[in-house]
Design a protein around this motif. Structure first.
Motif, PDB file in Angstrom:
ATOM      1  N   LEU A  50       0.841  -1.193   0.000  1.00 16.30           N
ATOM      2  CA  LEU A  50       0.000   0.000   0.000  1.00 16.30           C
ATOM      3  C   LEU A  50       0.877   1.244   0.000  1.00 16.30           C
ATOM      4  N   GLY A  51       1.377   1.606   1.162  1.00 15.62           N
ATOM      5  CA  GLY A  51       2.129   2.843   1.273  1.00 15.62           C
ATOM      6  C   GLY A  51       3.610   2.659   1.499  1.00 15.62           C
ATOM      7  N   GLY A  86      -4.459  -0.933  14.345  1.00 15.80           N
ATOM      8  CA  GLY A  86      -3.436  -1.148  13.327  1.00 15.80           C
ATOM      9  C   GLY A  86      -3.658  -0.263  12.123  1.00 15.80           C
ATOM     10  N   VAL A  87      -4.926  -0.071  11.751  1.00 18.46           N
ATOM     11  CA  VAL A  87      -5.248   0.797  10.622  1.00 18.46           C
ATOM     12  C   VAL A  87      -4.883   2.242  10.963  1.00 18.46           C
ATOM     13  N   LEU A  88      -5.208   2.659  12.169  1.00 17.06           N
ATOM     14  CA  LEU A  88      -4.900   4.021  12.590  1.00 17.06           C
ATOM     15  C   LEU A  88      -3.391   4.275  12.601  1.00 17.06           C
ATOM     16  N   VAL A  89      -2.628   3.358  13.191  1.00 16.09           N
ATOM     17  CA  VAL A  89      -1.177   3.515  13.250  1.00 16.09           C
ATOM     18  C   VAL A  89      -0.585   3.515  11.846  1.00 16.09           C
ATOM     19  N   TYR A  90      -1.055   2.605  10.991  1.00 17.22           N
ATOM     20  CA  TYR A  90      -0.553   2.527   9.618  1.00 17.22           C
ATOM     21  C   TYR A  90      -0.838   3.826   8.871  1.00 17.22           C
ATOM     22  N   LEU A  91      -2.062   4.337   8.991  1.00 18.13           N
ATOM     23  CA  LEU A  91      -2.411   5.582   8.308  1.00 18.13           C
ATOM     24  C   LEU A  91      -1.578   6.760   8.799  1.00 18.13           C
ATOM     25  N   LEU A  92      -1.353   6.838  10.112  1.00 18.06           N
ATOM     26  CA  LEU A  92      -0.523   7.920  10.649  1.00 18.06           C
ATOM     27  C   LEU A  92       0.911   7.824  10.129  1.00 18.06           C
ATOM     28  N   LEU A  93       1.448   6.610  10.082  1.00 14.35           N
ATOM     29  CA  LEU A  93       2.802   6.441   9.547  1.00 14.35           C
ATOM     30  C   LEU A  93       2.841   6.778   8.056  1.00 14.35           C
ATOM     31  N   TRP A  94       1.795   6.405   7.326  1.00 13.02           N
ATOM     32  CA  TRP A  94       1.723   6.697   5.895  1.00 13.02           C
ATOM     33  C   TRP A  94       1.716   8.203   5.663  1.00 13.02           C
ATOM     34  N   ILE A  95       1.014   8.931   6.533  1.00 10.59           N
ATOM     35  CA  ILE A  95       0.910  10.381   6.385  1.00 10.59           C
ATOM     36  C   ILE A  95       2.198  11.087   6.805  1.00 10.59           C
ATOM     37  N   PHE A  96       2.777  10.697   7.936  1.00 11.87           N
ATOM     38  CA  PHE A  96       3.869  11.474   8.522  1.00 11.87           C
ATOM     39  C   PHE A  96       5.273  10.989   8.185  1.00 11.87           C
ATOM     40  N   VAL A  97       5.436   9.774   7.702  1.00 10.13           N
ATOM     41  CA  VAL A  97       6.772   9.273   7.366  1.00 10.13           C
ATOM     42  C   VAL A  97       7.027   9.535   5.886  1.00 10.13           C
ATOM     43  N   PRO A  98       8.090  10.246   5.573  1.00  7.11           N
ATOM     44  CA  PRO A  98       8.368  10.549   4.165  1.00  7.11           C
ATOM     45  C   PRO A  98       8.866   9.323   3.408  1.00  7.11           C
TER      46      PRO A  98
END
Length: 119
Positions: free
Chosen positions: A61-62, A93-105
């Motif tokens: 995905l990301g 897990g979805v929340l953590v994954y989405l936050l990492l997808w948004i904030f990790v370059p």
């Protein structure tokens, strides 16, 4: 005892012949590692987290799981299973994954010049 007192006591024992050079070096290293400040350890953790990048090559995905895998040395499939299992736990897990997808370059794009390609 303070770090300076421990080191001076070791030096005194070494000069009196109570410790060999090798024993002195080992004891000194042990005392110095004990006196290491937590700020140094925090700096290492911060530096590692700043090095976290989403993968461009190994992604479903990301690229989050592959990026975390590169940083930790754990296989990406283990991270993918972990996030999937966490998703079953009230969606965390979805929340953590989405936050990492948004904030990790993403990791930078590597471009090669014709000279590097050998042309």
């Amino acid at each position: 005892m303070s770090l300076a007192e421990d080191l001076s006591r070791l030096d005194e024992l070494h000069r009196q012949g109570g410790l060999s050079d090798e024993e002195f070096a080992q004891a000194k290293a042990k005392v110095l590692s004990r006196g290491e400040t937590p700020a140094r350890n925090d700096a290492v953790v911060v530096q590692a987290l700043n090095g976290l990048r989403r993968s461009r090559s190994d992604r479903w995905l990301g690229g989050v799981c592959a990026g975390v895998a590169q940083m930790t040395g754990v296989a990406a499939w283990i991270w993918r299973i972990s996030f999937a299992l966490l998703a079953l736990c009230a969606g965390s897990g979805v929340l953590v994954y989405l936050l990492l997808w948004i904030f990790v370059p993403e990791e930078p794009v590597v471009t090669m010049t014709p000279r590097q390609l050998g042309s």
